[in-house]
Design a protein around this motif. Sequence first.
Motif, PDB file in Angstrom:
ATOM      1  N   ILE A   9       4.063  25.254   1.632  1.00 18.53           N
ATOM      2  CA  ILE A   9       4.767  25.812   0.469  1.00 18.53           C
ATOM      3  C   ILE A   9       4.179  27.170   0.092  1.00 18.53           C
ATOM      4  O   ILE A   9       4.900  28.075  -0.340  1.00 18.53           O
ATOM      5  CB  ILE A   9       4.787  24.817  -0.717  1.00 18.53           C
ATOM      6  N   GLU A  10       2.885  27.346   0.304  1.00 15.64           N
ATOM      7  CA  GLU A  10       2.264  28.651   0.064  1.00 15.64           C
ATOM      8  C   GLU A  10       2.832  29.703   1.023  1.00 15.64           C
ATOM      9  O   GLU A  10       3.061  30.849   0.622  1.00 15.64           O
ATOM     10  CB  GLU A  10       0.745  28.561   0.220  1.00 15.64           C
ATOM     11  N   SER A  11       3.059  29.319   2.267  1.00 11.54           N
ATOM     12  CA  SER A  11       3.649  30.250   3.243  1.00 11.54           C
ATOM     13  C   SER A  11       5.062  30.646   2.825  1.00 11.54           C
ATOM     14  O   SER A  11       5.441  31.819   2.914  1.00 11.54           O
ATOM     15  CB  SER A  11       3.682  29.616   4.633  1.00 11.54           C
ATOM     16  N   ALA A  12       5.852  29.676   2.380  1.00 11.65           N
ATOM     17  CA  ALA A  12       7.215  29.964   1.923  1.00 11.65           C
ATOM     18  C   ALA A  12       7.189  30.923   0.744  1.00 11.65           C
ATOM     19  O   ALA A  12       7.921  31.925   0.724  1.00 11.65           O
ATOM     20  CB  ALA A  12       7.930  28.671   1.554  1.00 11.65           C
ATOM     21  N   LEU A  13       6.348  30.637  -0.239  1.00 13.16           N
ATOM     22  CA  LEU A  13       6.272  31.491  -1.426  1.00 13.16           C
ATOM     23  C   LEU A  13       5.787  32.896  -1.061  1.00 13.16           C
ATOM     24  O   LEU A  13       6.312  33.889  -1.568  1.00 13.16           O
ATOM     25  CB  LEU A  13       5.360  30.855  -2.473  1.00 13.16           C
ATOM     26  N   GLY A  72       3.708  20.398  -8.164  1.00  6.24           N
ATOM     27  CA  GLY A  72       3.494  19.170  -7.414  1.00  6.24           C
ATOM     28  C   GLY A  72       2.036  18.954  -7.078  1.00  6.24           C
ATOM     29  O   GLY A  72       1.141  19.626  -7.590  1.00  6.24           O
ATOM     30  N   ASP A  73       1.816  17.995  -6.185  1.00  6.30           N
ATOM     31  CA  ASP A  73       0.459  17.656  -5.786  1.00  6.30           C
ATOM     32  C   ASP A  73       0.473  17.001  -4.407  1.00  6.30           C
ATOM     33  O   ASP A  73       1.533  16.763  -3.835  1.00  6.30           O
ATOM     34  CB  ASP A  73      -0.186  16.730  -6.817  1.00  6.30           C
ATOM     35  N   ALA A  74      -0.716  16.720  -3.895  1.00  4.46           N
ATOM     36  CA  ALA A  74      -0.835  16.159  -2.553  1.00  4.46           C
ATOM     37  C   ALA A  74      -0.192  14.779  -2.441  1.00  4.46           C
ATOM     38  O   ALA A  74       0.256  14.394  -1.367  1.00  4.46           O
ATOM     39  CB  ALA A  74      -2.301  16.084  -2.148  1.00  4.46           C
ATOM     40  N   LYS A  75      -0.101  14.063  -3.534  1.00  3.80           N
ATOM     41  CA  LYS A  75       0.480  12.718  -3.508  1.00  3.80           C
ATOM     42  C   LYS A  75       2.008  12.754  -3.396  1.00  3.80           C
ATOM     43  O   LYS A  75       2.602  12.051  -2.590  1.00  3.80           O
ATOM     44  CB  LYS A  75       0.062  11.943  -4.757  1.00  3.80           C
ATOM     45  N   SER A  76       2.648  13.588  -4.219  1.00  7.62           N
ATOM     46  CA  SER A  76       4.117  13.614  -4.257  1.00  7.62           C
ATOM     47  C   SER A  76       4.727  14.769  -3.483  1.00  7.62           C
ATOM     48  O   SER A  76       5.935  14.823  -3.301  1.00  7.62           O
ATOM     49  CB  SER A  76       4.598  13.650  -5.703  1.00  7.62           C
ATOM     50  N   GLY A  77       3.909  15.710  -3.038  1.00  8.56           N
ATOM     51  CA  GLY A  77       4.415  16.869  -2.326  1.00  8.56           C
ATOM     52  C   GLY A  77       4.478  18.092  -3.237  1.00  8.56           C
ATOM     53  O   GLY A  77       4.257  17.999  -4.440  1.00  8.56           O
ATOM     54  N   PHE A  78       4.784  19.213  -2.646  1.00  2.85           N
ATOM     55  CA  PHE A  78       4.793  20.491  -3.353  1.00  2.85           C
ATOM     56  C   PHE A  78       6.181  21.113  -3.274  1.00  2.85           C
ATOM     57  O   PHE A  78       6.895  20.914  -2.300  1.00  2.85           O
ATOM     58  CB  PHE A  78       3.781  21.445  -2.700  1.00  2.85           C
ATOM     59  N   PHE A  79       6.542  21.849  -4.300  1.00  2.91           N
ATOM     60  CA  PHE A  79       7.842  22.499  -4.262  1.00  2.91           C
ATOM     61  C   PHE A  79       7.870  23.754  -5.100  1.00  2.91           C
ATOM     62  O   PHE A  79       7.028  23.968  -5.971  1.00  2.91           O
ATOM     63  CB  PHE A  79       8.966  21.541  -4.663  1.00  2.91           C
ATOM     64  N   ILE A  80       8.830  24.596  -4.771  1.00  3.58           N
ATOM     65  CA  ILE A  80       9.163  25.773  -5.564  1.00  3.58           C
ATOM     66  C   ILE A  80      10.677  25.750  -5.741  1.00  3.58           C
ATOM     67  O   ILE A  80      11.402  25.151  -4.944  1.00  3.58           O
ATOM     68  CB  ILE A  80       8.710  27.093  -4.906  1.00  3.58           C
ATOM     69  N   PHE A  81      11.142  26.368  -6.797  1.00  8.81           N
ATOM     70  CA  PHE A  81      12.576  26.404  -7.043  1.00  8.81           C
ATOM     71  C   PHE A  81      12.953  27.714  -7.685  1.00  8.81           C
ATOM     72  O   PHE A  81      12.117  28.476  -8.136  1.00  8.81           O
ATOM     73  CB  PHE A  81      13.017  25.217  -7.908  1.00  8.81           C
ATOM     74  N   THR A  82      14.245  27.955  -7.682  1.00  9.09           N
ATOM     75  CA  THR A  82      14.783  29.116  -8.376  1.00  9.09           C
ATOM     76  C   THR A  82      16.050  28.658  -9.093  1.00  9.09           C
ATOM     77  O   THR A  82      16.675  27.677  -8.688  1.00  9.09           O
ATOM     78  CB  THR A  82      15.076  30.280  -7.410  1.00  9.09           C
ATOM     79  N   SER A  83      16.374  29.336 -10.158  1.00  9.40           N
ATOM     80  CA  SER A  83      17.591  29.005 -10.906  1.00  9.40           C
ATOM     81  C   SER A  83      18.604  30.117 -10.693  1.00  9.40           C
ATOM     82  O   SER A  83      18.289  31.286 -10.845  1.00  9.40           O
ATOM     83  CB  SER A  83      17.264  28.884 -12.399  1.00  9.40           C
ATOM     84  N   LEU A  84      19.802  29.715 -10.327  1.00  7.72           N
ATOM     85  CA  LEU A  84      20.863  30.700 -10.112  1.00  7.72           C
ATOM     86  C   LEU A  84      21.842  30.746 -11.269  1.00  7.72           C
ATOM     87  O   LEU A  84      22.631  31.668 -11.362  1.00  7.72           O
ATOM     88  CB  LEU A  84      21.609  30.380  -8.811  1.00  7.72           C
ATOM     89  N   LEU A  85      21.808  29.738 -12.127  1.00  6.53           N
ATOM     90  CA  LEU A  85      22.737  29.654 -13.250  1.00  6.53           C
ATOM     91  C   LEU A  85      21.989  29.369 -14.532  1.00  6.53           C
ATOM     92  O   LEU A  85      20.892  28.851 -14.529  1.00  6.53           O
ATOM     93  CB  LEU A  85      23.752  28.522 -13.029  1.00  6.53           C
ATOM     94  N   THR A  86      22.629  29.687 -15.642  1.00 12.76           N
ATOM     95  CA  THR A  86      22.034  29.374 -16.937  1.00 12.76           C
ATOM     96  C   THR A  86      22.410  27.972 -17.362  1.00 12.76           C
ATOM     97  O   THR A  86      23.357  27.408 -16.902  1.00 12.76           O
ATOM     98  CB  THR A  86      22.501  30.369 -18.020  1.00 12.76           C
TER      99      THR A  86
END
Length: 86
Positions: A9-13, A72-86
């Motif tokens: 996830i760090e690589s993606a970000l 997130g964390d090592a137990k549940s996984g990591f994520f990033i998101f973006t919002s395209l709408l209000t």
Amino acid sequence: IFASQQKTIESALFEIKNKRSSFFEAAKKYSEDSSSSPKGGDLGEMSESQLSPLIKKNIRNISIGQVSPILGDAKSGFFIFTSLLT
């Protein structure tokens, strides 16, 4: 974008922030979510009631098009998101 490993996830970000990939491209390359990865991370339109408490808390802190910090964390996984709408 979801990944079980923090390094992924760090690589993606990193790629998104350094304009090496768009969010769409990074999701296709890095996301382990088989339903949204082929669609560039698109989860479709979601109501607030469908969001996890962690996303609800953090989505209010980003502008449309901005990418969230790593959540997130090592137990549940990591994520990033973006919002395209209000």
